[in-house]
Scaffold this motif. Structure first.
Motif, PDB file in Angstrom:
ATOM      1  N   ASP A  70       0.849  -1.185   0.000  1.00 25.37           N
ATOM      2  CA  ASP A  70       0.000   0.000   0.000  1.00 25.37           C
ATOM      3  C   ASP A  70       0.889   1.241   0.000  1.00 25.37           C
ATOM      4  O   ASP A  70       1.660   1.471   0.939  1.00 25.37           O
ATOM      5  CB  ASP A  70      -0.900  -0.014   1.248  1.00 25.37           C
ATOM      6  N   SER A  71       0.769   2.060  -1.038  1.00 23.02           N
ATOM      7  CA  SER A  71       1.658   3.221  -1.190  1.00 23.02           C
ATOM      8  C   SER A  71       1.445   4.265  -0.104  1.00 23.02           C
ATOM      9  O   SER A  71       2.299   5.135   0.095  1.00 23.02           O
ATOM     10  CB  SER A  71       1.454   3.853  -2.568  1.00 23.02           C
ATOM     11  N   HIS A 106       4.369   4.048   2.815  1.00 19.67           N
ATOM     12  CA  HIS A 106       5.785   4.041   2.466  1.00 19.67           C
ATOM     13  C   HIS A 106       6.670   4.599   3.571  1.00 19.67           C
ATOM     14  O   HIS A 106       7.720   4.024   3.898  1.00 19.67           O
ATOM     15  CB  HIS A 106       6.000   4.825   1.170  1.00 19.67           C
ATOM     16  N   GLU A 142      10.755  -1.155  -5.736  1.00 20.60           N
ATOM     17  CA  GLU A 142       9.459  -1.079  -5.067  1.00 20.60           C
ATOM     18  C   GLU A 142       9.737  -0.820  -3.603  1.00 20.60           C
ATOM     19  O   GLU A 142      10.677  -1.381  -3.035  1.00 20.60           O
ATOM     20  CB  GLU A 142       8.687  -2.386  -5.267  1.00 20.60           C
ATOM     21  N   TRP A 158       1.574   0.989 -11.300  1.00 17.78           N
ATOM     22  CA  TRP A 158       2.167   2.282 -10.979  1.00 17.78           C
ATOM     23  C   TRP A 158       1.085   3.349 -10.839  1.00 17.78           C
ATOM     24  O   TRP A 158       1.090   4.150  -9.890  1.00 17.78           O
ATOM     25  CB  TRP A 158       3.166   2.667 -12.064  1.00 17.78           C
ATOM     26  N   ASP A 204      -0.962   2.809  -7.662  1.00 20.84           N
ATOM     27  CA  ASP A 204      -0.262   3.266  -6.465  1.00 20.84           C
ATOM     28  C   ASP A 204      -0.401   4.772  -6.275  1.00 20.84           C
ATOM     29  O   ASP A 204      -0.570   5.256  -5.152  1.00 20.84           O
ATOM     30  CB  ASP A 204       1.215   2.895  -6.550  1.00 20.84           C
ATOM     31  N   GLN A 257      -3.890   5.455  -5.164  1.00 22.46           N
ATOM     32  CA  GLN A 257      -4.139   4.976  -3.808  1.00 22.46           C
ATOM     33  C   GLN A 257      -3.767   6.024  -2.754  1.00 22.46           C
ATOM     34  O   GLN A 257      -4.352   6.052  -1.662  1.00 22.46           O
ATOM     35  CB  GLN A 257      -3.353   3.692  -3.565  1.00 22.46           C
ATOM     36  N   ARG A 258      -2.827   6.899  -3.064  1.00 22.54           N
ATOM     37  CA  ARG A 258      -2.388   7.895  -2.093  1.00 22.54           C
ATOM     38  C   ARG A 258      -3.482   8.902  -1.754  1.00 22.54           C
ATOM     39  O   ARG A 258      -3.428   9.545  -0.703  1.00 22.54           O
ATOM     40  CB  ARG A 258      -1.147   8.617  -2.630  1.00 22.54           C
ATOM     41  N   GLU A 280      -1.924  -3.648  -7.153  1.00 18.83           N
ATOM     42  CA  GLU A 280      -0.783  -3.021  -6.495  1.00 18.83           C
ATOM     43  C   GLU A 280       0.493  -3.261  -7.295  1.00 18.83           C
ATOM     44  O   GLU A 280       0.773  -4.377  -7.732  1.00 18.83           O
ATOM     45  CB  GLU A 280      -0.612  -3.582  -5.084  1.00 18.83           C
ATOM     46  N   TYR A 281       1.268  -2.198  -7.440  1.00 17.53           N
ATOM     47  CA  TYR A 281       2.518  -2.294  -8.190  1.00 17.53           C
ATOM     48  C   TYR A 281       3.424  -3.361  -7.603  1.00 17.53           C
ATOM     49  O   TYR A 281       4.022  -4.164  -8.329  1.00 17.53           O
ATOM     50  CB  TYR A 281       3.229  -0.943  -8.191  1.00 17.53           C
TER      51      TYR A 281
END
Length: 345
Positions: A84-85, A88, A143, A267, A270, A273-274, A283-284
Motif C-alpha cells: 500500500d503506497s 511508504h 518497489e 504504478w 499506487d 491509492q495515495r 498493487e505495483y
C-alpha cells in the motif's frame, strides 16, 4: 531459554511466539499495545499470562534495550508488510530504522542468538542467477516495501560479517489461519474469493504456510548459524488460482497478462491509492514481485523442514476467513483441503 520477540502481534510473530512457547521457552514481547498481544496469541492457544510484555516501539532504543536485557535469544519479526503506497514512510521507519535499533541493542545486550526475519523479496531481482540460495546477493528492487526489506537485509548481513550471532530467515508469501491483522497476503486471497481480482500478472511467487516458518524459528533456537529459507514452493499465478479453485470448488474466472505489461497499471494504481480512501487491489508491488520472482534452489537450507501440503494451507486459510466473518459461506465455497492434486509440485 528466554527469547525476546519483536513483532509478536503480527502474523509471523504471533505464530512464532506460539511455536517458541510450545518448545518450552520463556517469551518476552516488545509490543506497542499489550492488549493486542492477548488478542493475537489467544487463538493460537498461548496463555497470555505466560508471556511477558514490554511496551515500546522498535524505533525506540530505550524500549528495545529494556526488552532485550537478559535475553538468551532475540527474534526480530517486527516489520510493515504491505504494498500500500500510503504506508511508504512507515515502512522505511520500521523496516530499516527498526532493524538497525533491534539488532544493535541485541548485540550490546549479549544475546547468544539473534534471528532477523527478512523476506525472500529482499533478494529480488535475482540477476544474473535464476535460483536463490543462502549465498544470493541482496537485491535492488524498484518497489518501496521490497527496497526497505533489502535495506534491512544489508544491516543484518553487516552484523553477520562482523561476527555477530545473527541468523537470517527468508519467509515466502505466507498463508494460514489466525492472521491477527489480516495482512497483505491473506487479504489478497480474500479479494480473489470476493471476485475483486479477475486480472492477474503472469509469472509467479513463492508461497508457504506461516506455521512452517514459525516452526523454523523455534528450531533455530537449538543452535544455528547462517541463512535459512522458510519452507514453501514456487507457484505460477495460474497454479495459485487453480489451487483456490480446487479447494473451494468455485470457477473463479481469471485473465492472465504479461506481468511487465501490467506494471504501468500498478504504478498508476499506487499513485491513485495515495488519495483514494479505499484499498485498490491492483498493487505495483504485487505485480512487480510476479515479474521478478525466481525459484529457491533445492539445496537451499530450510532447517530440515518441508512445506506442508498446499491444499492444507489454502483450505485452513479459507476456512478461517469464513469462520471469522471475512468471507461469506458462498465466497468460501466447499473448502475442500484434502485434494491430493493441489500443490503436488
Amino acid at each position: 531459554m528466554l527469547v525476546t520477540v519483536t513483532g509478536g502481534t503480527g502474523f509471523v510473530g504471533a505464530h512464532s511466539v506460539a511455536a517458541i512457547a510450545g518448545a518450552g521457552h520463556r517469551v518476552r514481547m516488545l509490543v506497542r499495545d499489550p492488549d493486542r498481544a492477548a488478542r493475537a496469541l489467544a487463538p493460537l492457544g498461548v496463555d497470555p499470562g505466560a508471556v511477558h510484555t514490554v511496551p515500546g516501539d522498535v524505533r525506540d532504543a530505550g524500549a528495545v534495550r529494556a526488552a532485550v536485557r537478559g535475553a538468551d535469544a532475540v527474534l526480530h519479526a517486527a516489520s510493515v508488510y504491505s504494498f500500500d503506497s500510503r504506508r511508504h514512510a512507515e515502512m522505511r521507519a520500521v523496516n530499516e530504522r527498526g532493524t538497525e535499533v533491534v539488532l544493535g541493542e541485541a548485540r550490546r545486550a549479549g544475546a547468544g542468538l539473534i534471528v532477523h526475519v527478512s523476506s525472500i523479496v529482499a533478494l529480488y531481482p535475482a540477476s544474473p542467477a535464476r535460483v536463490l540460495d543462502a549465498g544470493s546477493p541482496v537485491g535492488r528492487p524498484r518497489e518501496t516495501y521490497m527496497a526497505t526489506k533489502a535495506a534491512a537485509e544489508q544491516i543484518a548481513r553487516r552484523h553477520q560479517a562482523d561476527g555477530a550471532p545473527v541468523v537470517i530467515t527468508y519467509p515466502p508469501a505466507l498463508l494460514g489461519p489466525h492472521d491477527p491483522n489480516l495482512g497483505d497476503q491473506t487479504a489478497r486471497l480474500r479479494d480473489v474469493l470476493r471476485g475483486l481480482t479477475p486480472m492477474w500478472p503472469a509469472g509467479g511467487f513463492p508461497v508457504g504456510d506461516v506455521r512452517d516458518t514459525a516452526a523454523l524459528h523455534a528450531r533455530l533456537l537449538d543452535g544455528a548459524a547462517g541463512r535459512y529459507f522458510g519452507p514453501g514452493r514456487h507457484l505460477t499465478t495460474r497454479e495459485y488460482v487453480a489451487a483456490l479453485r480446487a479447494v473451494t470448488g468455485r470457477r473463479l474466472p481469471a485473465v492472465f497478462l504479461p506481468a511487465r505489461a501490467m506494471l504501468p497499471v500498478g504504478w498508476l494504481a499506487d499513485r491513485l491509492q495515495r488519495v483514494w480512501p479505499w484499498h485498490i487491489p491492483a498493487e505495483y508491488g504485487a505485480i512487480y514481485t510476479c515479474a521478478c520472482a525466481v525459484r529457491v534452489a533445492e539445496h537451499a537450507p530450510t532447517g530440515g523442514l518441508a512445506p506442508r501440503p498446499l491444499a492444507e494451507t489454502v483450505g485452513d486459510t479459507v476456512r478461517w476467513l469464513r469462520d471469522s466473518g471475512h468471507l461469506t459461506a458462498r465466497q468460501a465455497g466447499a473448502v475442500r483441503p484434502d485434494l491430493a492434486s493441489v500443490g503436488a509440485r
